[in-house]
Structures are given as C-alpha cells and as structure tokens.
Design an enzyme around this catalytic site. Sequence first.
Site, short mmCIF file in Angstrom:
data_model
loop_
_atom_site.label_atom_id
_atom_site.label_comp_id
_atom_site.label_asym_id
_atom_site.label_seq_id
_atom_site.Cartn_x
_atom_site.Cartn_y
_atom_site.Cartn_z
N HIS A 131 -40.09 43.16 44.11
CA HIS A 131 -41.50 42.73 44.06
C HIS A 131 -42.00 43.51 42.90
O HIS A 131 -41.54 44.70 42.68
CB HIS A 131 -42.14 43.02 45.41
CG HIS A 131 -43.30 42.50 45.60
ND1 HIS A 131 -44.69 43.35 45.10
CD2 HIS A 131 -43.98 41.50 45.98
CE1 HIS A 131 -45.60 42.53 45.43
NE2 HIS A 131 -45.24 41.53 45.97
N ASP A 208 -37.99 49.93 50.08
CA ASP A 208 -39.26 48.90 50.36
C ASP A 208 -39.00 47.92 51.29
O ASP A 208 -38.24 47.02 51.44
CB ASP A 208 -39.40 48.19 48.85
CG ASP A 208 -40.59 47.13 48.93
OD1 ASP A 208 -41.31 46.92 50.09
OD2 ASP A 208 -40.92 46.39 47.99
N GLN A 211 -40.91 43.78 53.98
CA GLN A 211 -40.27 42.46 54.45
C GLN A 211 -39.32 42.83 55.81
O GLN A 211 -39.14 41.66 56.46
CB GLN A 211 -39.38 41.59 53.46
CG GLN A 211 -40.78 41.10 52.32
CD GLN A 211 -41.49 39.73 52.90
OE1 GLN A 211 -41.46 39.23 54.01
NE2 GLN A 211 -42.48 39.75 52.11
N LYS A 234 -47.94 42.51 57.55
CA LYS A 234 -46.94 41.53 57.72
C LYS A 234 -46.16 41.62 59.12
O LYS A 234 -45.29 41.00 59.57
CB LYS A 234 -45.72 41.76 56.68
CG LYS A 234 -46.38 41.58 55.22
CD LYS A 234 -45.41 41.67 54.24
CE LYS A 234 -45.79 42.01 52.64
NZ LYS A 234 -46.27 40.69 51.82
N CYS A 372 -44.37 37.22 42.93
CA CYS A 372 -44.49 38.61 42.38
C CYS A 372 -43.01 39.15 42.33
O CYS A 372 -42.88 40.26 42.26
CB CYS A 372 -45.32 39.56 43.25
SG CYS A 372 -47.04 39.16 43.54
N1 7TS Z 1 -42.66 44.66 48.50
C1 7TS Z 1 -42.17 43.57 48.79
C2 7TS Z 1 -40.73 43.08 49.27
C3 7TS Z 1 -43.08 42.36 49.40
O1 7TS Z 1 -42.85 41.51 49.70
C4 7TS Z 1 -44.61 42.69 49.23
C5 7TS Z 1 -45.61 41.55 49.37
C6 7TS Z 1 -44.85 44.04 48.56
C7 7TS Z 1 -43.84 44.96 48.18
C8 7TS Z 1 -46.30 44.26 48.53
O2 7TS Z 1 -47.04 44.51 49.83
P1 7TS Z 1 -48.46 44.77 49.66
O3 7TS Z 1 -48.95 44.53 51.12
O4 7TS Z 1 -48.61 46.18 49.26
O5 7TS Z 1 -49.08 43.64 49.04
N2 7TS Z 1 -45.20 40.44 49.39
C9 7TS Z 1 -45.84 39.22 49.32
C10 7TS Z 1 -45.22 38.05 49.39
O6 7TS Z 1 -44.22 37.85 49.26
N3 7TS Z 1 -46.42 37.27 49.26
O7 7TS Z 1 -47.46 37.84 49.09
C11 7TS Z 1 -47.09 39.07 49.21
#
Ligand code: 7TS
Length: 414
Positions: A131, A208, A211, A234, A372
């Site tokens: 990401h 990370d 997910q 999530k 992303c």
């Molecule tokens: N890493 C992964 C693998 C992610 O899927 C996401 C967010 C992030 C980091 C960032 O997380 P945040 O909570 O700091 O935003 N992924 C997604 C997605 O797949 N669609 O919207 C956000």
Amino acid sequence: MNVTSGIESGFDIKDIRQHFPILQRQVKGKPLIYFDNAATSQKPQIVLDALSNYYGHYNANIHRGIHTLAEEATAAFEETRDAIRDFIHAGHREEIIFTKGTTESINLVAYTWGRANIQDGDEILISNMEHHSNIVPWQILCKEKNALLKIIPVNDEGELDMEAYKKLISHKTKLVSVVHVSNALGTINPVKDIIRLAHQAGAVVLIDGAQSAVHLDIDVAEMDCDFFAFSMHKLFGPTGVGILYGKKDILENMPPFMGGGEMIKEVHFDKTTYASLPYKFEAGTPNIADVNACKAALVFIDKIGKENLRQHENELLAYATRELKKIDGLHIIGNAKHKVSVISFIVDKIHPQDLGILLDNSGIAVRTGHHCTQPLMQRFGIPGTVRASFSVYNTTEEIDTFVLALKKAIKMLA
Ligand code: 7TS
C-alpha cells in the site's frame, strides 16, 4: 468498563447482521450490499453504544485529572491497551502504542527508528504489493539518508517471489517492511519466513497488518516481528485509532515522534526528559472516545470467534470466486494459494469505474481503482480493478445479487 456483545453463541448470520444498523439501510432504493470491507468495516451496535456511553457518561481528559470522570476515562483507555495486547499476543502492555491509523504507525517508525538507524548506502526492502503508506514514508527516508529502496517482486499469481527475496537480502539490508495480507489481491504472505530470513541478515522487520488483523490470528511474539501496524476501523472499531506494536527494547532506544504534553518526564528550557513507554510516543490528548470503543469491537470479534469468522469468509470467497470465474471476459487479479476474502477483477474492454457506478445503482458498494497500490497495478499492466471484499455479515445471497447485477452491467457496457 464492562462490555457485553449480545452475540448469540455459535455462528448465526441473521443474528450477526442484526448487530449492524447500517445493513438495514437502502441505497438507490435497494438494500445495501456492502462489499468494501477491505477499505473499512461496518460497526456493530455495541461499538456505537460504547462511543455514546463515553460522551454521555465519562467524557474527560486522561492521565492528568484526579476526578472521577478522568479516572474512569483513563481506566477504560488503559484497559483497551491491555485488550489489544491480548488480541495480538504482545509480551508487554508498553509495546502497544496508540496512533491514528496504520499510516501513522508506519510513519512513526520511519521518522524515529528510521532517522536514527538508516545511513548512507543502507538498504530498505519492501515488496511490489505494498500500500502507498508502506512505500512513500520509506522513499522520503531513503531520499533524506541516501539509502536504497529495493523491491521484492510479485509473480503472476500475486504471490511474493521468495527466491528473489532471498537474493535481495544482504548485510546492507537494515529494514524489511512488508504487508501481511495484500489489500488489492488478498494474498497472505509467508511473514514468518520473511522475518526469519531478515533477522538472519541482521535486519529489523515491520509487518503491515492493516488487512491481516481482522482475518488471521495475530501472535506478534510467535511471529517475532519487530513492528506490527494496523487500524481498528478495519476490525469493526471506529475510525481514527491505529496501533503500533514494537518490541520493547527497540522502542526504548527510539527517539520520540511528536513532542508535547504527556510524552515528557520533565521539561526545562535547557533539557527535557521523556516519559517511559508507551507514553513517550503518545503526545497530546489522544483519541479517547474511539480508543475506548475499540474494546467493544474486540469483544465482538472474540464472541464470534476468529475461527468462525474465517470459515464464513472463506466460504464466501470460494463461492464468489467460483461464480465470477463463469463470467466471460472477467479476469481475477490475484490467484494466490493463500488468500483472504478479497477478490479483485477486471473485465475485458470495460473500465472498472464504470462497473463500480452501475453496481452502486444496484445498492452494491465495491471499491474500484488502484487501491493505493499503483506500483502493483503497474506490475499487472492495468489501471485498476473492481474489488469485492467480504466480511462476517455478508451472505451468499448477496453474492448472487452482486453477480446478477455485474452481468447486467457488463451487458450494458460491452
Ligand atoms: N496498509 C494496507 C495493507 C491497507 O490496506 C491500508 C488501507 C493501509 C495500510 C492504510 O491504512 P489507514 O487505516 O492508515 O488508511 N487500505 C485501504 C483500502 O484497501 N481501501 O481503503 C483503504
């Protein structure tokens, strides 16, 4: 604060759905079908109640007041830290740092550990399926330190090329930062092998877990990662709460991130000393309401049971994969052997966004675009995908409706 989930024992999908008020709403005159769970999950009533209970009954700033409300708010906040520690099997509560999301957790490591430890000529290894939040902070750091960012390739199935990884890693590698589960493909990466090999080369490892935390059992002690980052939104929790797990000895040796209240021991104009862990990394008034409501989200997950959750999601994944494969011209991107309930696909000659708009007209929420993960889309030579990601409250009936709506949309757009 004691929270009970009200969830029936055993797995009863009707009962589970009743806990999510949003699932009652209509979109464009149709019952909502929410298949954008990899972006954020919906929230059960107990999480909504926990938020309103905080503001309605014990709203106060924490760690500083001696009055009853402040004590209650502080106790709930620290109980949540303990609940998170148990959830990911960390050895010590001081290893759990509250941030505002995975993005901030990764940036915290880049700006503190990274600036203190990365030097000219050092190498940082990430993968082709990261990401952007696990790419850009390292690019910024590498530019500043004249270090090198190296990329573990991804094969056609959407799996990491582990042979290439073994060749890339060397004594120059100071950090390996990889995603546990790909948000765009659903691939589950072999993080234990990745971590073992990195440690043999003397590198530190960040996983990370944005997910993975909701789908897989997370045991950071057994995994032996040095850092683990995830976002509670999530995992049925509110937005604005992230977790950074770090090994205690590493966190202790890291400089602070943001300066301000709560992160200090003593402030003098000629010298400031810092608070002990985890407070050294939690400057200012934290997101008290949302953190406290996270405990309810963890109670909810615990009551359902990760094993039940996984079994249900895997059934949905298998069912949807089978049905989508029957559609002419549809190609699933990401066919890894080990996957979570995320399906990305493209359809010949049709832009993903056009499909997304028509699906929304049928009340179906999917994500379209690059998710992303632009370098991953470049790897597959596509502008983006349609992504359906399933959670515990989704059903095979919803998948049937989705497949029908998709076929109709393809016919219209072809
Ligand atoms: N890493 C992964 C693998 C992610 O899927 C996401 C967010 C992030 C980091 C960032 O997380 P945040 O909570 O700091 O935003 N992924 C997604 C997605 O797949 N669609 O919207 C956000």
